[in-house]
Write an enzyme that holds these catalytic residues in place. Structure first.
Site, PDB file in Angstrom:
ATOM      1  N   GLU A 165       0.807  -1.228   0.000  1.00  0.00           N
ATOM      2  CA  GLU A 165       0.000   0.000   0.000  1.00  0.00           C
ATOM      3  C   GLU A 165       0.846   1.287   0.000  1.00  0.00           C
ATOM      4  OE1 GLU A 165      -1.871  -3.054   0.244  1.00  0.00           O
ATOM      5  OE2 GLU A 165      -3.471  -1.571   0.152  1.00  0.00           O
ATOM      6  N   TYR A 167       3.493   1.921   1.913  1.00  0.00           N
ATOM      7  CA  TYR A 167       4.090   2.268   3.206  1.00  0.00           C
ATOM      8  C   TYR A 167       5.619   2.067   3.172  1.00  0.00           C
ATOM      9  CZ  TYR A 167      -0.574   2.759   5.238  1.00  0.00           C
ATOM     10  OH  TYR A 167      -1.843   3.181   5.526  1.00  0.00           O
ATOM     11  N   ARG A 215       2.816  -8.730   4.053  1.00  0.00           N
ATOM     12  CA  ARG A 215       1.848  -8.208   3.085  1.00  0.00           C
ATOM     13  C   ARG A 215       2.614  -7.567   1.943  1.00  0.00           C
ATOM     14  NH1 ARG A 215      -3.649  -5.006   4.047  1.00  0.00           N
ATOM     15  NH2 ARG A 215      -4.456  -5.279   1.947  1.00  0.00           N
ATOM     16  N   HIS A 253      -1.643   4.004  -1.554  1.00  0.00           N
ATOM     17  CA  HIS A 253      -2.715   4.938  -1.180  1.00  0.00           C
ATOM     18  C   HIS A 253      -2.807   6.105  -2.157  1.00  0.00           C
ATOM     19  CE1 HIS A 253      -4.093   2.856   2.235  1.00  0.00           C
ATOM     20  NE2 HIS A 253      -3.010   3.008   2.955  1.00  0.00           N
ATOM     21  N   GLN A 340     -18.593   4.270   4.176  1.00  0.00           N
ATOM     22  CA  GLN A 340     -19.196   5.440   4.814  1.00  0.00           C
ATOM     23  C   GLN A 340     -18.989   5.505   6.327  1.00  0.00           C
ATOM     24  OE1 GLN A 340     -22.752   5.312   1.765  1.00  0.00           O
ATOM     25  NE2 GLN A 340     -23.235   6.735   3.375  1.00  0.00           N
TER      26      GLN A 340
HETATM   27  P1  NAP Z   1     -27.760  16.791  -0.944  1.00  0.00           P
HETATM   28  O1  NAP Z   1     -26.500  16.062  -0.794  1.00  0.00           O
HETATM   29  O2  NAP Z   1     -28.236  17.648   0.158  1.00  0.00           O
HETATM   30  O3  NAP Z   1     -27.639  17.655  -2.262  1.00  0.00           O
HETATM   31  C1  NAP Z   1     -28.650  18.450  -2.730  1.00  0.00           C
HETATM   32  C2  NAP Z   1     -28.158  19.261  -3.925  1.00  0.00           C
HETATM   33  O4  NAP Z   1     -29.199  20.085  -4.336  1.00  0.00           O
HETATM   34  C3  NAP Z   1     -26.987  20.142  -3.602  1.00  0.00           C
HETATM   35  O5  NAP Z   1     -26.087  20.066  -4.692  1.00  0.00           O
HETATM   36  C4  NAP Z   1     -27.599  21.537  -3.484  1.00  0.00           C
HETATM   37  O6  NAP Z   1     -26.616  22.393  -3.972  1.00  0.00           O
HETATM   38  C5  NAP Z   1     -28.829  21.457  -4.363  1.00  0.00           C
HETATM   39  N1  NAP Z   1     -29.962  22.229  -3.868  1.00  0.00           N
HETATM   40  C6  NAP Z   1     -30.419  22.339  -2.601  1.00  0.00           C
HETATM   41  N2  NAP Z   1     -31.498  23.126  -2.548  1.00  0.00           N
HETATM   42  C7  NAP Z   1     -31.744  23.515  -3.805  1.00  0.00           C
HETATM   43  C8  NAP Z   1     -32.732  24.351  -4.391  1.00  0.00           C
HETATM   44  N3  NAP Z   1     -33.683  24.925  -3.654  1.00  0.00           N
HETATM   45  N4  NAP Z   1     -32.686  24.552  -5.712  1.00  0.00           N
HETATM   46  C9  NAP Z   1     -31.715  23.986  -6.465  1.00  0.00           C
HETATM   47  N5  NAP Z   1     -30.760  23.191  -5.959  1.00  0.00           N
HETATM   48  C10 NAP Z   1     -30.774  22.958  -4.647  1.00  0.00           C
HETATM   49  O7  NAP Z   1     -28.943  15.823  -1.246  1.00  0.00           O
HETATM   50  P2  NAP Z   1     -29.036  14.583  -2.220  1.00  0.00           P
HETATM   51  O8  NAP Z   1     -28.115  14.648  -3.365  1.00  0.00           O
HETATM   52  O9  NAP Z   1     -30.475  14.500  -2.502  1.00  0.00           O
HETATM   53  O10 NAP Z   1     -28.595  13.406  -1.327  1.00  0.00           O
HETATM   54  C11 NAP Z   1     -29.298  13.106  -0.142  1.00  0.00           C
HETATM   55  C12 NAP Z   1     -28.437  12.358   0.773  1.00  0.00           C
HETATM   56  O11 NAP Z   1     -28.245  11.038   0.319  1.00  0.00           O
HETATM   57  C13 NAP Z   1     -27.087  13.002   0.864  1.00  0.00           C
HETATM   58  O12 NAP Z   1     -26.948  13.675   2.090  1.00  0.00           O
HETATM   59  C14 NAP Z   1     -26.139  11.933   0.734  1.00  0.00           C
HETATM   60  O13 NAP Z   1     -25.377  11.764   1.916  1.00  0.00           O
HETATM   61  C15 NAP Z   1     -26.956  10.668   0.526  1.00  0.00           C
HETATM   62  N6  NAP Z   1     -26.382  10.013  -0.609  1.00  0.00           N
HETATM   63  C16 NAP Z   1     -25.128   9.601  -0.484  1.00  0.00           C
HETATM   64  C17 NAP Z   1     -24.526   9.020  -1.549  1.00  0.00           C
HETATM   65  C18 NAP Z   1     -23.125   8.559  -1.416  1.00  0.00           C
HETATM   66  O14 NAP Z   1     -22.495   8.282  -2.390  1.00  0.00           O
HETATM   67  N7  NAP Z   1     -22.588   8.455  -0.240  1.00  0.00           N
HETATM   68  C19 NAP Z   1     -25.176   8.860  -2.728  1.00  0.00           C
HETATM   69  C20 NAP Z   1     -26.478   9.296  -2.831  1.00  0.00           C
HETATM   70  C21 NAP Z   1     -27.068   9.888  -1.755  1.00  0.00           C
HETATM   71  P3  NAP Z   1     -26.788  23.978  -4.046  1.00  0.00           P
HETATM   72  O15 NAP Z   1     -27.642  24.360  -2.867  1.00  0.00           O
HETATM   73  O16 NAP Z   1     -25.390  24.501  -3.994  1.00  0.00           O
HETATM   74  O17 NAP Z   1     -27.420  24.245  -5.356  1.00  0.00           O
HETATM   75 FE1  SF4 Z   2     -17.607  -0.154   5.799  1.00  0.00          FE
HETATM   76 FE2  SF4 Z   2     -19.860  -1.267   6.628  1.00  0.00          FE
HETATM   77 FE3  SF4 Z   2     -19.823   0.140   4.349  1.00  0.00          FE
HETATM   78 FE4  SF4 Z   2     -18.674  -2.278   4.539  1.00  0.00          FE
HETATM   79  S1  SF4 Z   2     -20.853  -1.801   4.708  1.00  0.00           S
HETATM   80  S2  SF4 Z   2     -17.798  -0.477   3.636  1.00  0.00           S
HETATM   81  S3  SF4 Z   2     -17.873  -2.200   6.604  1.00  0.00           S
HETATM   82  S4  SF4 Z   2     -19.462   0.923   6.404  1.00  0.00           S
END
Ligand code: NAP
Ligand code: SF4
Length: 671
Positions: A165, A167, A215, A253, A340
Site C-alpha cells: 500500500e 508504506y 503483506r 494509497h 461510509q
Molecule cells: P444533498 O446532498 O443535500 O444535495 C442536494 C443538492 O441540491 C446540492 O447540490 C444543493 O446544492 C442542491 N440544492 C439544494 N437546494 C436547492 C434548491 N432549492 N434549488 C436547487 N438546488 C438545490 O442531497 P441529495 O443529493 O439529494 O442526497 C441526499 C443524501 O443522500 C445526501 O446527504 C447523501 O449523503 C446521501 N447520498 C449519499 C450518496 C453517497 O455516495 N454516499 C449517494 C447518494 C445519496 P446547491 O444548494 O449549492 O445548489
Molecule cells: Fe464499511 Fe460497513 Fe460500508 Fe462495509 S458496509 S464499507 S464495513 S461501512
C-alpha cells in the site's frame, strides 16, 4: 458435503493448524487510541466467537515516526503490553487467533518527522520525509523487530509485517522513492534488502513457532512501481527469510485506481494472487472486494489462493464464518463496500463503525438484549431506517408490524441499487427484507398507515423518509423535466441533460445517465480498461500503457449547483474522488456557482457571475435534495398518539443510510 468445502478446510502451517481459510484483514478502528482496551478486546473477541480462523489487528506503529498520525497506537511500553494482553487473552478464551500488524508508514506518516528511503514527498502528503542514513535504517529495523518480540510477549499468535500500500517497506522497493546509491538502493537486490532484512530478523527474534505474515504489493498501481519479476523475487526472498504466509496488497494509497470501493468488481485482483501462488510454496492470501462466502469459495476452489482476507465484511457481520458453516449464508449482513462508516470515519478521526451494523466497534455500548417486556411495536416505513428498527426490535422479542406504502421494501435503497457501481445495494435490500421475514415481522405492504391503524400499539416508530425538495424553478412543470425518482425508475431521458443539484444523488444520477450497457463493475476486464489498470508483468506498477480508456458516454451531461465550490466536495472522504474522476472521464461538465433562471422547452437558462447563459437540453433532472416526509408524524401528534420519528422523516438534511440505520438500531435497542 458442506456448502463451502474449500473455505472451511483447515490450513496447516506446520506449527499451528488454522481451522478454516478465512483471515480477518487489518482495519483501523480508532478504539485503541481512545484507550478503551475493554472495547478493543470485545471487538476482537466477538469476531473470534464468530469462527474466523485468524485476525489481524489494525496497524500498530513500531515507533512514533512510523505512526500513520501523531499518537497512533503501538507497542511501546510495559503498559501497552498489558493492554494488548487483555485483547489476546479474550480472543484466545473465545477460541480465536490474532496477529498484530506492524505498520511503519514511512513518508505516509502524517507529520514533519516522517522518514523514508529518500527525501521524495508523496503526492498525498504535504510532508517531505527525512532520507534515512545507514544508522537510521538500522534503528527502524530494530524498532520493527522489537514490536514483533513485544507482540509475542503480549500473547499474539503472530505478526503481519505491512509491506504494501505504499508504506515504508514498499517505498524502498521502487526507484521513484528510493534514489539511494548505498546498499539499500540501486539494484533490486539492494532495494529489497530492507523488507527481506526485516522479515529475517523478525523471524530470528520470535522463533519458528510464530506466524509471520508479509503483506506484499502485487500491483502498486502507480507510475514506476514494481515489475512483476520484482514482486516474485521479493516474495521468494521473503519466503526464504522466514515468512509463514504472504498476504496480497493492491495499490498504493496515492494510486488513482480504486481498489476497495463499491464500484470495484468483486475479487477484482485475485488473479494476481493466483499468479503469486505459482511462484512460492508458502500459503498466499487473496484480498480486496471479497465480501461473500461464495466469492471466497470460488477463489479458493479455483486455486488462486490458500486463504482469503476479508476486513470490512467482519465489521458488517462478525458471524460471517459461523453462518457460512451452518447453512445460514443468506443471513450474513453484506458489506456493501461503501466506506461510509468505516474508512470515511477513520480518515476523519472518528471511531469506525459500519453502515450495515452500527454495533461494529460499539459492541460494549450498543447491545441488543432481550426485551424485558415484549411489546407490540408498529414501524411505519420500509426503507433502511424502518427495516433496521423492525429487525432489531423483533430480534429483541417484540412483536413488530411493519407498514410500507409501496408494494416492496427498501425505500431509497431501491433507487441506489440501479446506479452503476452500486450493485451491492441489491444485497443490502435483500438481506434487510429477508431478516424481517425471518424474524417474524408482520408486513403490511402497499398500506399507507393512518393514526387509526396505529392506535393501540405499545410503541409507534415513524420512518416515513423523505420526499424531493421543490426547488421552485420557473418552468419546472414542463414535459422535459424529471425528478431523480422518475429517472432511476426508468423514465426515458434525452441525449443532452442537465442535472440540477450535485449532492450524492446528483452524482448518482449523472453516473446512471452516462453509462452505456451493463455496469463495468460486473465485468473486471472492462472495469480495468476504464480505470487504466494494466499488468505489472508488462508495465512496472501495473498501470495500462495508454492510460484509462473510458467508454463513450451515453449522454452529454452537465451537473450543476449553486454553491461556488467544486461540485462533489461533500461526497465521502475516501470515495468522492472516485465519483468525480468517473464523471470527468465521461466528459460530464461540473459547474458550481450557478443561479437558475428558468427552464424552457429548449433547455435551461442560468447565470454565472451575473452573466446569463442558455444550456440547450433535451431533459432537466431535479436532484435538489429532500425534505422530511412528516405528514404521518404530524397526524399522530394531532391525534395524541405518542410516537418516535427516525431517519429522513426526522432530519432530511445530510441524510444518508448510515445515520438512518444507526438511529434506528439505537432506538430499537431501547424499546
Ligand atoms: P444533498 O446532498 O443535500 O444535495 C442536494 C443538492 O441540491 C446540492 O447540490 C444543493 O446544492 C442542491 N440544492 C439544494 N437546494 C436547492 C434548491 N432549492 N434549488 C436547487 N438546488 C438545490 O442531497 P441529495 O443529493 O439529494 O442526497 C441526499 C443524501 O443522500 C445526501 O446527504 C447523501 O449523503 C446521501 N447520498 C449519499 C450518496 C453517497 O455516495 N454516499 C449517494 C447518494 C445519496 P446547491 O444548494 O449549492 O445548489
Ligand atoms: Fe464499511 Fe460497513 Fe460500508 Fe462495509 S458496509 S464499507 S464495513 S461501512
Amino acid at each position: 458435503m458442506a456448502e463451502f468445502p474449500h473455505l472451511l478446510a483447515p490450513l496447516d502451517l506446520g506449527f499451528v493448524t488454522l481451522p478454516n481459510r478465512v483471515l480477518m484483514g487489518s482495519m483501523h478502528s480508532g478504539l485503541e487510541e481512545r484507550g478503551d482496551w475493554g472495547a478493543v478486546a470485545e471487538f476482537y473477541a466477538t469476531r473470534a466467537r464468530g469462527g474466523v480462523a485468524l485476525m489481524v489487528t489494525g496497524g500498530m506503529a513500531p515507533n512514533p515516526e512510523g505512526g500513520v498520525f501523531a499518537g497512533a497506537a503501538g507497542l511501546f511500553s510495559a503498559d501497552d503490553i498489558a493492554n494488548h494482553r487483555l485483547v489476546t487473552g479474550r480472543v484466545h478464551a473465545a477460541g480465536g487467533r490474532i496477529a498484530m500488524q506492524i505498520l511503519h508508514a514511512g513518508r505516509y506518516a502524517y507529520g514533519p518527522g516522517c522518514v523514508s528511503a529518500s527525501a521524495v514527498k508523496s503526492p498525498i502528503s504535504p510532508f517531505v520525509p527525512l532520507a534515512l542514513d545507514e544508522a537510521g535504517i538500522e534503528t527502524q529495523i530494530a524498532a520493527i523487530v522489537t514490536a514483533a518480540v513485544r507482540a509475542r510477549e503480549a500473547g499474539y499468535d503472530g505478526v503481519e509485517i505491512m509491506g504494501s500500500e505504499g508504506y515504508f517497506l514498499n517505498q524502498f522497493l521502487v526507484r521513484h522513492v528510493n534514489q539511494r546509491t548505498d546498499r539499500w538502493g540501486g539494484s533490486f537486490a539492494n532495494r529489497m534488502r530492507l523488507p527481506v532484512e526485516v522479515v529475517r530478523r523478525v523471524r530470528a527474534a520470535v522463533g519458528p513457532d510464530f506466524i509471520v505474515i508479509y503483506r506484499i504489493s502485487l500491483s502498486d498501481l502507480v507510475p514506476d512501481g514494481s515489475t512483476w519479476d520484482e514482486v516474485v523475487e521479493l516474495a521468494q526472498a521473503v519466503q526464504a527469510a522466514g515468512a509463514s504466509l504472504l498476504n496480497s496488497g493492491i495499490g498504493w494509497h496515492e494510486s488513482r485506481v480504486p481498489t476497495i470501493a463499491t464500484s470495484v468488481p468483486r475479487a477484482a485482483f485475485a488473479d494476481l494472487t493466483g499468479r503469486l501462488r505459482r511462484a512460492v510454496t508458502i500459503p498466499v492470501i487473496a484480498s480486496n472486494r471479497i465480501n461473500a462466502p461464495e466469492v471466497a469459495e470460488r477463489i479458493l476452489a479455483g486455486g488462486l489462493a490458500d486463504m482469503v482476507s476479508m476486513a470490512r465484511p467482519f465489521l458488517a457481520d462478525p458471524e460471517f464464518v459461523i453462518k457460512a458453516a451452518s447453512g445460514r449464508a443468506a443471513e450474513i449482513a453484506p458489506c456493501i463496500a461503501c466506506n461510509q462508516a468505516c474508512l470515511d470515519h477513520t480518515f476523519s478521526g472518528k471511531l469506525a463503525s459500519c453502515l450495515v451494523n452500527p454495533r461494529a466497534c460499539h459492541e460494549t455500548e450498543l447491545v441488543y438484549g432481550p426485551a424485558l417486556v415484549p411489546k407490540r411495536v408498529a414501524v411505519v416505513g420500509g426503507g433502511p431506517a424502518g427495516l433496521m428498527c423492525a429487525r432489531v426490535a423483533a430480534m429483541r422479542g417484540h412483536r413488530v408490524v411493519l407498514y410500507e406504502r409501496a408494494a416492496k421494501l427498501g425505500g431509497q435503497l431501491n433507487l441506489a441499487k440501479v446506479v452503476p457501481g452500486k450493485e451491492e445495494f441489491h444485497g443490502l435490500v435483500r438481506w434487510l427484507s429477508d431478516e424481517v421475514a425471518r424474524l417474524g415481522v408482520a408486513l403490511r405492504l402497499g398500506v399507507a398507515a393512518t393514526p387509526d391503524d396505529l392506535r393501540g400499539f405499545d410503541a409507534v416508530v415513524v420512518a416515513t423518509g423523505v420526499r424531493p425538495r421543490d426547488p421552485g424553478i420557473a418552468g419546472q412543470g414542463g414535459a422535459n423535466v424529471l425528478s431523480y425518482i422518475e429517472v432511476l425508475t426508468g423514465a426515458p431521458v434525452g441525449r443532452r441533460v442537465a442535472v440540477i443539484g450535485a449532492g450524492g444523488i446528483g452524482f448518482d444520477v449523472a453516473e446512471y445517465l452516462v453509462q452505456t450497457g451493463a455496469s463495468p463493475t460486473l465485468d473486471v476486464a472492462r472495469w480495468r480498461r476504464e480505470w487504466g489498470m494494466g499488468d505489472p508483468a508488462l508495465v512496472p506498477g501495473g498501470l495500462a500503457l495508454g492510460g484509462p480508456e473510458p467508454e463513450a458516454a451515453a449522454r452529454e451531461v452537465t451537473l450543476l449547483q449553486r454553491k461556488a465550490e467544486k461540485p462533489g466536495r461533500a461526497l465521502g472522504k475516501t470515495t468522492g474522488w472516485i465519483h468525480r474522476a468517473a464523471l470527468a472521464a465521461k466528459g460530464v461538465r461540473m459547474i458550481g456557482g450557478v443561479a437558475y433562471r428558468r427552464i424552457t422547452p429548449a433547455g435551461l437558462e442560468i447565470s454565472r457571475d451575473g452573466q446569463p447563459e442558455v444550456l440547450a437540453l433535451d431533459t432537466v433532472v431535479l436532484c435538489a435534495g429532500q425534505v422530511s416526509e412528516r405528514s404521518l408524524a404530524d397526524a399522530l401528534t394531532a391525534a395524541g398518539i405518542a410516537h418516535h420519528v427516525i431517519g429522513g422523516a426526522e432530519v432530511a438534511t445530510e441524510l444518508d443510510a448510515k445515520r438512518a440505520i444507526d438511529q434506528a438500531a439505537r432506538l430499537a435497542a431501547q424499546l
